[in-house]
Write an enzyme that holds these catalytic residues in place. Sequence first.
Site, PDB file in Angstrom:
ATOM      1  N   GLY A 229       0.792  -1.212   0.000  1.00  0.00           N
ATOM      2  CA  GLY A 229       0.000   0.000   0.000  1.00  0.00           C
ATOM      3  C   GLY A 229       0.827   1.266   0.000  1.00  0.00           C
ATOM      4  O   GLY A 229       1.729   1.432  -0.823  1.00  0.00           O
ATOM      5  N   ASP A 256       2.364   5.350 -11.571  1.00  0.00           N
ATOM      6  CA  ASP A 256       1.719   6.419 -12.339  1.00  0.00           C
ATOM      7  C   ASP A 256       0.199   6.350 -12.200  1.00  0.00           C
ATOM      8  O   ASP A 256      -0.482   7.381 -12.138  1.00  0.00           O
ATOM      9  CB  ASP A 256       2.122   6.337 -13.810  1.00  0.00           C
ATOM     10  CG  ASP A 256       3.612   6.528 -14.007  1.00  0.00           C
ATOM     11  OD1 ASP A 256       4.189   7.387 -13.330  1.00  0.00           O
ATOM     12  OD2 ASP A 256       4.211   5.807 -14.832  1.00  0.00           O
ATOM     13  N   VAL A 280      -4.164   4.321  -4.057  1.00  0.00           N
ATOM     14  CA  VAL A 280      -3.702   2.953  -3.769  1.00  0.00           C
ATOM     15  C   VAL A 280      -4.530   1.947  -4.561  1.00  0.00           C
ATOM     16  O   VAL A 280      -3.992   0.985  -5.132  1.00  0.00           O
ATOM     17  CB  VAL A 280      -3.776   2.666  -2.258  1.00  0.00           C
ATOM     18  CG1 VAL A 280      -3.547   1.175  -1.971  1.00  0.00           C
ATOM     19  CG2 VAL A 280      -2.742   3.502  -1.505  1.00  0.00           C
TER      20      VAL A 280
END
Length: 322
Positions: A229, A256, A280
């Site tokens: 994460g 990205d 995330v």
Amino acid sequence: MPKIVTLTMNPVIDKDTHVAGIVPNKKLRCASPEYFAGGGGINVSRALKKLGGESLCVYLAGGPTGDHLQQLITKENIGQEVISIEGWTRENLSVTDTNTQLQYRFGVPGPNVKQKEWKRILTFLEANLEQDDFLVASGKLPPGVPTDFYVLVSKITDRNKSKLVLDTSGDALIPSMKANIYLMKPNLGELSIIMGATSISAFDLEPLAKKFLDKYSCEILVVSLGAKGALWGQGDELEHIPAPTVHQKSVIGAGDSMVAGMVHSLITGKSLGEAIKYGVACGTAATLHPGTQLCNKEDADQLYGWVMNNTVKKEKISAKLT
């Protein structure tokens, strides 16, 4: 409404193929390749498009490969501003061995960029960035561009009251820390380099993140932790955002996609915490697809629900302990 501008100083055409078995000293019969427009900021623009957002993609390009790159971006219906250079845009290659499902990635340096060429980028940004716009500067710098280039960019975002989102690496990483940054997204390795640490353990991460925020002119720090994460911080607040466990097919463009998810959320009115959780989710969603296909909205939205339900704030942890 504020706009999103992405900046790619060292774009690339990503060529993706696969072959049954990678062995040395033998001609390998690969499948017909797929081509994708690549490079940090371009990937962010592509991911934004997949999420239903819009952006202006600003990048350097030259030669026949530069023409091909422009065609690929046009095909995805992404707004673009091409700054022409004499050097040819680079090509990278990723090859998946279908016998092992391992992916091999081959990268090459970009073309040498002349001073008059990279200065055109600064001129364009000065004339086109407006108050509250997001400028997402992502990726390494090509040869010929000064390592403190993003500091020059930050002076423009300061003057124009825009927000600089920075995700860079390589020789530009340390010099860029003199910039005034709204949000920075290093990974663990990049944070280690910035903070002069040989490695970062789970016990070191939060103290180093706090030290980073105290030391540098950066409002928001988001440390990407891959399958674990992210850790984000602003002021004295730190929070770990877990990522769902998925079967990964490719990690290309996951960072990205994460940046795209965060910026898209912020510009559409989500809170900072919600934006990072969605980032995330988008980064994880990108790993579900092979090559550089990045995230898609359906996957990201589904994973976002998981992230929202599985993030435990520190206050809740403290309450349980007491």
